[in-house]
Design a protein around this motif. Sequence first.
Motif, short mmCIF file in Angstrom:
data_model
loop_
_atom_site.label_atom_id
_atom_site.label_comp_id
_atom_site.label_asym_id
_atom_site.label_seq_id
_atom_site.Cartn_x
_atom_site.Cartn_y
_atom_site.Cartn_z
N THR A 148 0.74 -1.18 -0.01
CA THR A 148 -0.16 -0.13 -0.15
C THR A 148 0.82 1.07 0.19
O THR A 148 2.05 1.13 0.36
N LYS A 149 0.28 2.21 -0.37
CA LYS A 149 1.04 3.75 -0.54
C LYS A 149 1.59 3.96 0.94
O LYS A 149 2.83 4.49 1.14
N LYS A 195 4.62 1.88 1.81
CA LYS A 195 5.87 2.46 1.05
C LYS A 195 6.26 3.75 1.70
O LYS A 195 7.65 4.04 1.71
#
Length: 73
Positions: free
Chosen positions: A2-3, A6
């Motif tokens: 997922t963002k 990250k």
Amino acid sequence: MTKNLKVILFYFVLLTLFLLLTWVSVPVSAEEKSVKNIANVWLFVPKPGQIANFEQAFIDHIAYRKLMKDPRS
């Protein structure tokens, strides 16, 4: 991935790298401050037949250093 994961991973790696670089640089800077005198030695070997020219050039060089108030002896 997922963002958010990250982003967290990016900052974790960045922080880890920063801490490692800081950890490595501290002993180096501390070591540099403790050294007060570093010897510097030069060895010159004049070519055969050039010894007199070398000696005169060396005398001129030393005179120039004294003229420029070079602190090294």
